[in-house]
Design a protein around this motif. Sequence first.
Motif, PDB file in Angstrom:
ATOM      1  N   SER A 126       0.835  -1.213   0.000  1.00  0.00           N
ATOM      2  CA  SER A 126       0.000   0.000   0.000  1.00  0.00           C
ATOM      3  C   SER A 126       0.861   1.251   0.000  1.00  0.00           C
ATOM      4  CB  SER A 126      -0.932   0.003   1.203  1.00  0.00           C
ATOM      5  OG  SER A 126      -1.888  -1.017   1.087  1.00  0.00           O
ATOM      6  N   ALA A 127       1.958   1.240   0.735  1.00  0.00           N
ATOM      7  CA  ALA A 127       2.861   2.395   0.738  1.00  0.00           C
ATOM      8  C   ALA A 127       3.472   2.619  -0.646  1.00  0.00           C
ATOM      9  CB  ALA A 127       3.960   2.202   1.780  1.00  0.00           C
ATOM     10  N   ALA A 128       3.822   1.539  -1.314  1.00  0.00           N
ATOM     11  CA  ALA A 128       4.374   1.655  -2.670  1.00  0.00           C
ATOM     12  C   ALA A 128       3.325   2.184  -3.638  1.00  0.00           C
ATOM     13  CB  ALA A 128       4.908   0.307  -3.129  1.00  0.00           C
ATOM     14  N   LYS A 129       2.089   1.693  -3.499  1.00  0.00           N
ATOM     15  CA  LYS A 129       1.014   2.170  -4.364  1.00  0.00           C
ATOM     16  C   LYS A 129       0.734   3.653  -4.119  1.00  0.00           C
ATOM     17  CE  LYS A 129      -2.560  -0.728  -4.722  1.00  0.00           C
ATOM     18  NZ  LYS A 129      -3.551  -1.751  -4.310  1.00  0.00           N
ATOM     19  N   PHE A 130       0.756   4.086  -2.846  1.00  0.00           N
ATOM     20  CA  PHE A 130       0.560   5.500  -2.533  1.00  0.00           C
ATOM     21  C   PHE A 130       1.680   6.339  -3.147  1.00  0.00           C
ATOM     22  CE2 PHE A 130       1.204   9.306  -0.014  1.00  0.00           C
ATOM     23  CZ  PHE A 130      -0.080   9.825   0.057  1.00  0.00           C
ATOM     24  N   THR A 131       2.915   5.845  -3.063  1.00  0.00           N
ATOM     25  CA  THR A 131       4.064   6.560  -3.616  1.00  0.00           C
ATOM     26  C   THR A 131       3.929   6.732  -5.124  1.00  0.00           C
ATOM     27  OG1 THR A 131       5.460   5.707  -1.853  1.00  0.00           O
ATOM     28  CG2 THR A 131       6.587   6.538  -3.801  1.00  0.00           C
ATOM     29  N   LEU A 132       3.344   5.764  -5.781  1.00  0.00           N
ATOM     30  CA  LEU A 132       3.120   5.879  -7.221  1.00  0.00           C
ATOM     31  C   LEU A 132       1.897   6.738  -7.547  1.00  0.00           C
ATOM     32  CD1 LEU A 132       3.810   2.202  -8.338  1.00  0.00           C
ATOM     33  CD2 LEU A 132       5.249   4.218  -8.756  1.00  0.00           C
ATOM     34  N   ALA A 133       0.862   6.665  -6.715  1.00  0.00           N
ATOM     35  CA  ALA A 133      -0.388   7.372  -7.005  1.00  0.00           C
ATOM     36  C   ALA A 133      -0.320   8.861  -6.673  1.00  0.00           C
ATOM     37  CB  ALA A 133      -1.538   6.731  -6.231  1.00  0.00           C
ATOM     38  N   PHE A 134       0.406   9.226  -5.623  1.00  0.00           N
ATOM     39  CA  PHE A 134       0.389  10.630  -5.192  1.00  0.00           C
ATOM     40  C   PHE A 134       0.902  11.599  -6.253  1.00  0.00           C
ATOM     41  CE2 PHE A 134       2.148  14.417  -3.243  1.00  0.00           C
ATOM     42  CZ  PHE A 134       0.990  14.945  -2.679  1.00  0.00           C
ATOM     43  N   SER A 158      -7.111  27.180  -2.790  1.00  0.00           N
ATOM     44  CA  SER A 158      -7.047  26.168  -3.844  1.00  0.00           C
ATOM     45  C   SER A 158      -5.819  25.275  -3.672  1.00  0.00           C
ATOM     46  CB  SER A 158      -7.055  26.815  -5.227  1.00  0.00           C
ATOM     47  OG  SER A 158      -5.891  27.582  -5.438  1.00  0.00           O
ATOM     48  N   GLY A 159      -4.725  25.836  -3.162  1.00  0.00           N
ATOM     49  CA  GLY A 159      -3.524  25.035  -2.905  1.00  0.00           C
ATOM     50  C   GLY A 159      -3.763  23.983  -1.838  1.00  0.00           C
ATOM     51  N   TYR A 160      -4.376  24.396  -0.744  1.00  0.00           N
ATOM     52  CA  TYR A 160      -4.668  23.429   0.320  1.00  0.00           C
ATOM     53  C   TYR A 160      -5.704  22.400  -0.139  1.00  0.00           C
ATOM     54  CZ  TYR A 160      -2.020  26.289   3.603  1.00  0.00           C
ATOM     55  OH  TYR A 160      -1.017  26.969   4.241  1.00  0.00           O
ATOM     56  N   THR A 161      -6.659  22.832  -0.977  1.00  0.00           N
ATOM     57  CA  THR A 161      -7.655  21.908  -1.515  1.00  0.00           C
ATOM     58  C   THR A 161      -6.990  20.859  -2.400  1.00  0.00           C
ATOM     59  OG1 THR A 161      -9.345  23.635  -1.440  1.00  0.00           O
ATOM     60  CG2 THR A 161      -9.778  21.741  -2.870  1.00  0.00           C
ATOM     61  N   VAL A 162      -6.061  21.296  -3.253  1.00  0.00           N
ATOM     62  CA  VAL A 162      -5.331  20.362  -4.123  1.00  0.00           C
ATOM     63  C   VAL A 162      -4.550  19.363  -3.282  1.00  0.00           C
ATOM     64  CG1 VAL A 162      -3.350  20.219  -5.702  1.00  0.00           C
ATOM     65  CG2 VAL A 162      -5.209  21.809  -6.178  1.00  0.00           C
ATOM     66  N   LEU A 163      -3.866  19.833  -2.254  1.00  0.00           N
ATOM     67  CA  LEU A 163      -3.099  18.927  -1.389  1.00  0.00           C
ATOM     68  C   LEU A 163      -4.007  17.907  -0.703  1.00  0.00           C
ATOM     69  CD1 LEU A 163      -0.528  21.384   0.230  1.00  0.00           C
ATOM     70  CD2 LEU A 163      -0.044  19.509  -1.351  1.00  0.00           C
ATOM     71  N   ALA A 164      -5.128  18.375  -0.149  1.00  0.00           N
ATOM     72  CA  ALA A 164      -6.045  17.469   0.548  1.00  0.00           C
ATOM     73  C   ALA A 164      -6.636  16.435  -0.412  1.00  0.00           C
ATOM     74  CB  ALA A 164      -7.160  18.265   1.219  1.00  0.00           C
ATOM     75  N   MET A 165      -7.087  16.894  -1.581  1.00  0.00           N
ATOM     76  CA  MET A 165      -7.674  15.973  -2.550  1.00  0.00           C
ATOM     77  C   MET A 165      -6.633  14.985  -3.070  1.00  0.00           C
ATOM     78  SD  MET A 165     -10.240  18.527  -4.621  1.00  0.00           S
ATOM     79  CE  MET A 165     -10.438  17.395  -5.966  1.00  0.00           C
ATOM     80  N   SER A 166      -5.402  15.440  -3.240  1.00  0.00           N
ATOM     81  CA  SER A 166      -4.339  14.562  -3.725  1.00  0.00           C
ATOM     82  C   SER A 166      -4.046  13.453  -2.719  1.00  0.00           C
ATOM     83  CB  SER A 166      -3.065  15.361  -3.995  1.00  0.00           C
ATOM     84  OG  SER A 166      -3.279  16.324  -4.985  1.00  0.00           O
ATOM     85  N   PHE A 167      -3.900  13.830  -1.446  1.00  0.00           N
ATOM     86  CA  PHE A 167      -3.639  12.836  -0.406  1.00  0.00           C
ATOM     87  C   PHE A 167      -4.791  11.847  -0.273  1.00  0.00           C
ATOM     88  CE2 PHE A 167      -0.242  15.614   1.239  1.00  0.00           C
ATOM     89  CZ  PHE A 167       0.725  14.663   1.465  1.00  0.00           C
ATOM     90  N   LEU A 168      -6.028  12.357  -0.264  1.00  0.00           N
ATOM     91  CA  LEU A 168      -7.170  11.471  -0.111  1.00  0.00           C
ATOM     92  C   LEU A 168      -7.315  10.528  -1.289  1.00  0.00           C
ATOM     93  CD1 LEU A 168      -9.802  13.943   1.392  1.00  0.00           C
ATOM     94  CD2 LEU A 168      -8.709  12.012   2.527  1.00  0.00           C
ATOM     95  N   THR A 169      -7.208  11.053  -2.507  1.00  0.00           N
ATOM     96  CA  THR A 169      -7.341  10.200  -3.686  1.00  0.00           C
ATOM     97  C   THR A 169      -6.235   9.163  -3.750  1.00  0.00           C
ATOM     98  OG1 THR A 169      -8.372  12.069  -4.845  1.00  0.00           O
ATOM     99  CG2 THR A 169      -7.618  10.215  -6.185  1.00  0.00           C
ATOM    100  N   ALA A 170      -5.002   9.584  -3.473  1.00  0.00           N
ATOM    101  CA  ALA A 170      -3.881   8.634  -3.502  1.00  0.00           C
ATOM    102  C   ALA A 170      -4.054   7.562  -2.429  1.00  0.00           C
ATOM    103  CB  ALA A 170      -2.557   9.377  -3.323  1.00  0.00           C
ATOM    104  N   ALA A 171      -4.569   7.955  -1.262  1.00  0.00           N
ATOM    105  CA  ALA A 171      -4.788   6.975  -0.188  1.00  0.00           C
ATOM    106  C   ALA A 171      -5.864   5.966  -0.587  1.00  0.00           C
ATOM    107  CB  ALA A 171      -5.175   7.689   1.100  1.00  0.00           C
ATOM    108  N   VAL A 172      -6.936   6.437  -1.199  1.00  0.00           N
ATOM    109  CA  VAL A 172      -7.991   5.516  -1.647  1.00  0.00           C
ATOM    110  C   VAL A 172      -7.451   4.569  -2.711  1.00  0.00           C
ATOM    111  CG1 VAL A 172     -10.179   5.414  -2.917  1.00  0.00           C
ATOM    112  CG2 VAL A 172      -9.917   7.014  -1.024  1.00  0.00           C
ATOM    113  N   LEU A 173      -6.686   5.108  -3.663  1.00  0.00           N
ATOM    114  CA  LEU A 173      -6.104   4.261  -4.702  1.00  0.00           C
ATOM    115  C   LEU A 173      -5.111   3.257  -4.126  1.00  0.00           C
ATOM    116  CD1 LEU A 173      -5.530   6.895  -7.524  1.00  0.00           C
ATOM    117  CD2 LEU A 173      -7.216   5.036  -7.505  1.00  0.00           C
ATOM    118  N   ALA A 174      -4.435   3.630  -3.064  1.00  0.00           N
ATOM    119  CA  ALA A 174      -3.430   2.750  -2.466  1.00  0.00           C
ATOM    120  C   ALA A 174      -4.054   1.551  -1.763  1.00  0.00           C
ATOM    121  CB  ALA A 174      -2.552   3.525  -1.489  1.00  0.00           C
ATOM    122  N   VAL A 175      -5.246   1.702  -1.240  1.00  0.00           N
ATOM    123  CA  VAL A 175      -5.874   0.587  -0.517  1.00  0.00           C
ATOM    124  C   VAL A 175      -6.733  -0.289  -1.426  1.00  0.00           C
ATOM    125  CG1 VAL A 175      -5.802   1.725   1.722  1.00  0.00           C
ATOM    126  CG2 VAL A 175      -7.835   1.967   0.268  1.00  0.00           C
TER     127      VAL A 175
END
Length: 148
Positions: free
Chosen positions: A93-101, A130-147
């Motif tokens: 999952s950590a590897a997938k997050f590293t690729l997805a983020f 918008s910067g903080y929104t991009v960061l939050a959405m990026s982390f959340l989406t990458a986390a969902v993709l990682a699991v």
Amino acid sequence: MVSYSAVPMGTSAKDEMQKFWDKNTQLKRPLSPHITIYGWSVPMLMSISHRGTGIALSSGISLFALSALFLPGDFSSHLDLIRSLSLGPVLLSAAKFTLAFPFTYHSYNGVRHLMWDAGKGFGIADVYRSGYTVLAMSFLTAAVLAVL
């Protein structure tokens, strides 16, 4: 016909540059723009990160394409190799997050840039929001993709 020169005859470019640097040293002027005069901000870091993720994604895709061309076997054999490593769910999952983020960050920040191209969101508060929104959405989406 009279010809005028900005630099007196008999001086070289090297002499003129030396005069310039001597004057700046005497007046204790910093190099401009110098990294010490800028305060790090979220928009600055996001701009640098956007470029970095673009380079990383381009490099990664290029390396993947080259490996597909030159390494023996097909994609399924490479997947079997990864499965045989028995990495465990946490490391996988950590590897997938590293690729997805980088992908999610670069995509969402690209949409942000498209909005700027449309002339929207240039206020300082809007840029930070918008910067903080991009960061939050990026982390959340990458986390969902990682699991997944």
